[in-house]
Design an enzyme around this catalytic site. Structure first.
Site, PDB file in Angstrom:
ATOM      1  N   TYR A 178       0.864  -1.182   0.000  1.00  0.00           N
ATOM      2  CA  TYR A 178       0.000   0.000   0.000  1.00  0.00           C
ATOM      3  C   TYR A 178       0.902   1.234   0.000  1.00  0.00           C
ATOM      4  CZ  TYR A 178      -3.999   2.972   1.126  1.00  0.00           C
ATOM      5  OH  TYR A 178      -4.985   3.929   1.075  1.00  0.00           O
ATOM      6  N   PHE A 235      -5.410   9.138  -4.052  1.00  0.00           N
ATOM      7  CA  PHE A 235      -4.229   8.519  -4.680  1.00  0.00           C
ATOM      8  C   PHE A 235      -3.933   7.236  -3.920  1.00  0.00           C
ATOM      9  CE2 PHE A 235       0.108   7.177  -4.438  1.00  0.00           C
ATOM     10  CZ  PHE A 235       0.623   7.327  -5.711  1.00  0.00           C
ATOM     11  N   GLU A 236      -3.810   6.153  -4.637  1.00  0.00           N
ATOM     12  CA  GLU A 236      -3.343   4.906  -4.015  1.00  0.00           C
ATOM     13  C   GLU A 236      -2.679   4.093  -5.106  1.00  0.00           C
ATOM     14  OE1 GLU A 236      -7.104   3.076  -2.768  1.00  0.00           O
ATOM     15  OE2 GLU A 236      -6.598   3.477  -0.680  1.00  0.00           O
ATOM     16  N   ILE A 237      -1.529   3.508  -4.770  1.00  0.00           N
ATOM     17  CA  ILE A 237      -1.006   2.398  -5.562  1.00  0.00           C
ATOM     18  C   ILE A 237      -0.961   1.253  -4.567  1.00  0.00           C
ATOM     19  CG2 ILE A 237       0.931   1.447  -6.871  1.00  0.00           C
ATOM     20  CD1 ILE A 237       1.702   4.317  -7.640  1.00  0.00           C
ATOM     21  N   HIS A 272      -9.343   2.320   4.654  1.00  0.00           N
ATOM     22  CA  HIS A 272      -8.144   1.696   4.069  1.00  0.00           C
ATOM     23  C   HIS A 272      -6.924   1.899   4.970  1.00  0.00           C
ATOM     24  CE1 HIS A 272      -9.523   1.792  -0.456  1.00  0.00           C
ATOM     25  NE2 HIS A 272     -10.297   1.056   0.304  1.00  0.00           N
TER      26      HIS A 272
END
Ligand code: GDP
Ligand code: MN
Length: 348
Positions: A178, A235-237, A272
């Site tokens: 994450y 924004f998340e990768i 999250h």
């Protein structure tokens, strides 16, 4: 006499210059965007920036999800902008509606109350479905099952620096699950009982809590209370297999049944973040300092002039939010024993 001038021809024709494509293996990864048809021009701006700064070199796919059908214009325009394959999915009604255990009258009364208190999106039903969908379902959409990694992109974001390497491969090679670029404190009014629900979950599923976790990022009293720090999830990768794991799905279902997506206004960001903070090892969470990013109203602009020059950044370092009192990124550095980048005291 002078001969008539002819208009110069520019090399800027469709096939004249093909984009430089990075060599090497592609990861099993996709961009993912939740959007309405009316978001077309705002998401187009985001796509253009992601393509220019990163994806024209990598050509990753892009999955678009919507609770309604995407119209022809949305499909045509976004397909033309994305260098990888585009896929369009409709969200099943079961994933975008009130579960039967929710008391509709109670939920309506809360929306009315939050409207009076002027809490942002407090009176919105669709925003609640959106937050619940991003918390518990997007990674299980049939179109997402083909992929192991995702990068979430929202309308009207900006990327300010070149990204010259494969961020998905970086995540895999460095055992990251994450990642984030901005962190901050959540509005207390939207999550008054979220931490109680989390404690309920950790008590019934202690097996899912990882030993070397980031509790210090989430709590100042060793887990008694939540300090409201979260990674900003627009924004998340991240790793989709982690979100599809029994640990994460048990966590989501436990939270969902407590009703807070509708009786309060829980955001997918704290949901999250708490999951990542408790169910991943500390070193599985990555801060992408080199991804310069804006989503209204905050900017992450890398600290350190040389980095910004090397990456052809166009953000103003004075706009950087990281070392501001309302950011949680200093805390992330402390919890992980990281040294803050050079010049952080000046650029705030
Ligand atoms: P904010 O960033 O919290 O202000 O919320 P946004 O309005 O940006 O919404 C978050 C994401 O969900 C964005 O990608 C939106 O395009 C998407 N979104 C929000 N509401 C809806 C909705 O009702 N339907 C669909 N399909 N997408 C939505
Ligand atoms: Mn947004």
């Amino acid at each position: 006499s002078t001969s008539p001038k002819t208009a110069p021809t520019t090399p800027n024709t469709q096939n004249e210059l093909s984009p430089a494509t990075a060599s090497g293996d592609r990861m099993n990864a996709t961009f993912v965007t939740l959007a309405r048809n009316s978001d077309l021009w705002e998401i187009s701006r985001s796509i253009r920036q992601v393509e220019d700064r990163f994806n024209r070199k990598f050509n990753y796919d892009w999955v678009f999800l919507n609770d309604d059908d995407f119209d022809d214009e949305f499909v045509k325009v976004t397909t033309s902008l994305v260098s990888g394959k585009t896929k369009y999915g409709k969200i099943p009604t079961e994933h975008w509606s009130f579960p039967d255990f929710i008391d509709q009258d109670k939920a309506a009364a809360v929306r009315e109350e939050m409207k009076e208190k002027k809490i942002i999106y407090g009176d919105s039903i669709s925003y609640r479905h959106m937050c619940r969908y991003e918390s518990g379902f997007f990674f299980r959409h049939p179109l997402m099952l083909d992929y192991e990694w995702y990068w979430r992109v929202e309308p009207s974001i900006e990327l300010f620096c070149d990204i010259n390497y494969d961020t998905f491969k970086f995540m895999a090679d460095n055992k990251k699950k994450y990642s984030f670029v901005l962190s901050l404190y959540e509005y207390v009014e939207t999550i008054p009982t979220l931490w109680d629900a989390v404690k309920n979950f950790t008590a019934s599923h202690p097996e899912h809590i990882v030993k070397d976790n980031s509790m210090g990022f989430l709590s100042d009293d060793n887990g008694e209370s939540y300090n409201h720090c979260h990674f900003w999830s627009n924004f998340e990768i991240g790793n989709l297999d982690w979100l599809r794991s029994k640990a994460y799905v048990d966590y989501f279902e436990s939270l969902d049944h407590s009703g807070g997506f509708f009786y309060e206004r829980w955001g997918d960001a704290p949901v999250h973040s708490i999951a990542a903070g408790l169910m991943l090892q500390k070193d599985e969470i990555h801060f992408f300092n080199d991804i310069a990013y804006y989503h209204v109203p905050f900017t992450h602009c890398p600290t350190g002039q040389q980095t910004r020059l090397d990456l052809k950044c166009h953000c103003n370092p004075k706009d950087n939010f990281d070392w501001n009192g309302y950011s949680c990124t200093s805390r992330f550095y402390e919890v992980n024993g990281m040294t803050k980048p050079e010049g952080y005291e000046k650029e705030q």
